[in-house]
Design a protein around this motif. Structure first.
Motif, mmCIF file in Angstrom:
data_model
loop_
_atom_site.group_PDB
_atom_site.id
_atom_site.type_symbol
_atom_site.label_atom_id
_atom_site.label_comp_id
_atom_site.label_asym_id
_atom_site.label_seq_id
_atom_site.Cartn_x
_atom_site.Cartn_y
_atom_site.Cartn_z
ATOM 1 N N VAL A 12 96.417 27.638 12.761
ATOM 2 C CA VAL A 12 95.311 28.546 13.044
ATOM 3 C C VAL A 12 95.403 28.963 14.490
ATOM 4 O O VAL A 12 95.571 28.132 15.383
ATOM 5 C CB VAL A 12 93.949 27.850 12.784
ATOM 6 N N SER A 13 95.320 30.255 14.721
ATOM 7 C CA SER A 13 95.366 30.754 16.093
ATOM 8 C C SER A 13 93.957 31.121 16.554
ATOM 9 O O SER A 13 93.181 31.704 15.805
ATOM 10 C CB SER A 13 96.287 31.971 16.185
ATOM 11 N N GLU A 14 93.651 30.748 17.771
ATOM 12 C CA GLU A 14 92.348 31.086 18.331
ATOM 13 C C GLU A 14 92.429 32.472 18.957
ATOM 14 O O GLU A 14 93.477 32.897 19.429
ATOM 15 C CB GLU A 14 91.944 30.067 19.395
ATOM 16 N N TYR A 15 91.307 33.149 18.951
ATOM 17 C CA TYR A 15 91.244 34.452 19.595
ATOM 18 C C TYR A 15 89.879 34.637 20.226
ATOM 19 O O TYR A 15 88.909 34.032 19.832
ATOM 20 C CB TYR A 15 91.543 35.582 18.601
ATOM 21 N N ARG A 16 89.841 35.464 21.228
ATOM 22 C CA ARG A 16 88.567 35.806 21.851
ATOM 23 C C ARG A 16 87.913 36.886 20.990
ATOM 24 O O ARG A 16 88.570 37.845 20.596
ATOM 25 C CB ARG A 16 88.768 36.337 23.256
ATOM 26 N N PRO A 17 86.638 36.699 20.677
ATOM 27 C CA PRO A 17 85.983 37.699 19.831
ATOM 28 C C PRO A 17 85.920 39.057 20.515
ATOM 29 O O PRO A 17 85.618 39.165 21.696
ATOM 30 C CB PRO A 17 84.591 37.122 19.598
ATOM 31 N N ARG A 18 86.240 40.070 19.755
ATOM 32 C CA ARG A 18 86.196 41.448 20.265
ATOM 33 C C ARG A 18 84.947 42.182 19.825
ATOM 34 O O ARG A 18 84.738 43.314 20.205
ATOM 35 C CB ARG A 18 87.422 42.211 19.785
ATOM 36 N N LEU A 99 84.678 38.605 1.539
ATOM 37 C CA LEU A 99 84.812 39.979 2.011
ATOM 38 C C LEU A 99 84.414 40.095 3.481
ATOM 39 O O LEU A 99 85.117 40.721 4.284
ATOM 40 C CB LEU A 99 83.949 40.900 1.151
ATOM 41 N N ILE A 100 83.305 39.462 3.839
ATOM 42 C CA ILE A 100 82.822 39.527 5.223
ATOM 43 C C ILE A 100 83.773 38.791 6.164
ATOM 44 O O ILE A 100 84.094 39.286 7.252
ATOM 45 C CB ILE A 100 81.386 38.958 5.303
ATOM 46 N N VAL A 101 84.268 37.640 5.755
ATOM 47 C CA VAL A 101 85.194 36.878 6.592
ATOM 48 C C VAL A 101 86.501 37.637 6.769
ATOM 49 O O VAL A 101 87.080 37.649 7.866
ATOM 50 C CB VAL A 101 85.439 35.471 5.982
ATOM 51 N N ARG A 102 86.972 38.280 5.719
ATOM 52 C CA ARG A 102 88.209 39.067 5.815
ATOM 53 C C ARG A 102 88.062 40.198 6.829
ATOM 54 O O ARG A 102 88.946 40.435 7.654
ATOM 55 C CB ARG A 102 88.558 39.626 4.434
ATOM 56 N N GLU A 103 86.918 40.892 6.803
ATOM 57 C CA GLU A 103 86.676 41.976 7.763
ATOM 58 C C GLU A 103 86.554 41.438 9.183
ATOM 59 O O GLU A 103 87.026 42.058 10.124
ATOM 60 C CB GLU A 103 85.408 42.751 7.387
ATOM 61 N N ALA A 104 85.918 40.277 9.327
ATOM 62 C CA ALA A 104 85.774 39.692 10.657
ATOM 63 C C ALA A 104 87.135 39.284 11.222
ATOM 64 O O ALA A 104 87.401 39.476 12.411
ATOM 65 C CB ALA A 104 84.840 38.490 10.601
ATOM 66 N N ALA A 105 87.983 38.719 10.391
ATOM 67 C CA ALA A 105 89.310 38.322 10.851
ATOM 68 C C ALA A 105 90.149 39.538 11.208
ATOM 69 O O ALA A 105 90.891 39.517 12.202
ATOM 70 C CB ALA A 105 90.006 37.498 9.775
ATOM 71 N N LYS A 106 90.029 40.585 10.413
ATOM 72 C CA LYS A 106 90.799 41.803 10.685
ATOM 73 C C LYS A 106 90.377 42.439 12.006
ATOM 74 O O LYS A 106 91.212 42.921 12.764
ATOM 75 C CB LYS A 106 90.606 42.797 9.533
ATOM 76 N N ARG A 107 89.089 42.389 12.325
ATOM 77 C CA ARG A 107 88.571 43.000 13.555
ATOM 78 C C ARG A 107 88.458 41.994 14.699
ATOM 79 O O ARG A 107 88.001 42.346 15.771
ATOM 80 C CB ARG A 107 87.202 43.602 13.289
ATOM 81 N N GLN A 108 88.842 40.753 14.465
ATOM 82 C CA GLN A 108 88.707 39.662 15.428
ATOM 83 C C GLN A 108 87.276 39.598 15.945
ATOM 84 O O GLN A 108 87.015 39.597 17.144
ATOM 85 C CB GLN A 108 89.701 39.800 16.574
ATOM 86 N N ALA A 109 86.341 39.538 15.023
ATOM 87 C CA ALA A 109 84.920 39.534 15.359
ATOM 88 C C ALA A 109 84.290 38.212 14.967
ATOM 89 O O ALA A 109 84.836 37.439 14.176
ATOM 90 C CB ALA A 109 84.215 40.680 14.632
#
Length: 124
Positions: A12-18, A99-109
């Protein structure tokens, strides 16, 4: 025979929320705010609840005439119906969450939920 468990590891890679995705959960819908646009996701869970209520009512009327109230065949049918209802509601909620998690991961949100009343408290 001992039970065997399969373990799976995942990197799992961490990212800063955009950004943020806010979610408002209601009985029949979920409102999701993504990039300033509100999406209303219809669940119609109250219709599922009402449908199973009327099915249980018909079974109860039928089996109260044929057998006595609280008969074993009726209890078995009620158990099956309540399990089917629970599984259907869980499936609908699961698909919306995915669906919501997929969109959040795609947008790094980050997903932001409302304060839910009656939700379980986290363990300390």
């Amino acid at each position: 025979m001992p039970s065997e468990r399969l373990l799976r590891s995942k990197e799992v890679s961490e990212y800063r929320p955009r950004g943020y995705i806010t979610v408002d959960v209601n009985e029949n819908s979920e409102a999701v705010l993504i990039d300033g646009v509100v999406y209303l996701l219809e669940t119609d869970l109250s219709e599922v609840t009402l449908g199973y209520y009327y099915r249980r009512k018909r079974v109860q009327e039928k089996y109260d005439e044929v057998y006595d109230p609280c008969s074993r065949p009726a209890r078995r049918i009620f158990k099956r119906l309540s399990n089917n209802e629970r599984v259907l509601k869980r499936e609908i909620r699961w698909k919306l969450a995915a669906l919501i998690v997929r969109e959040a991961a795609k947008r790094q949100a980050v997903i932001v939920l409302e304060r839910l009343q009656g939700a379980r408290q986290p363990h300390d």
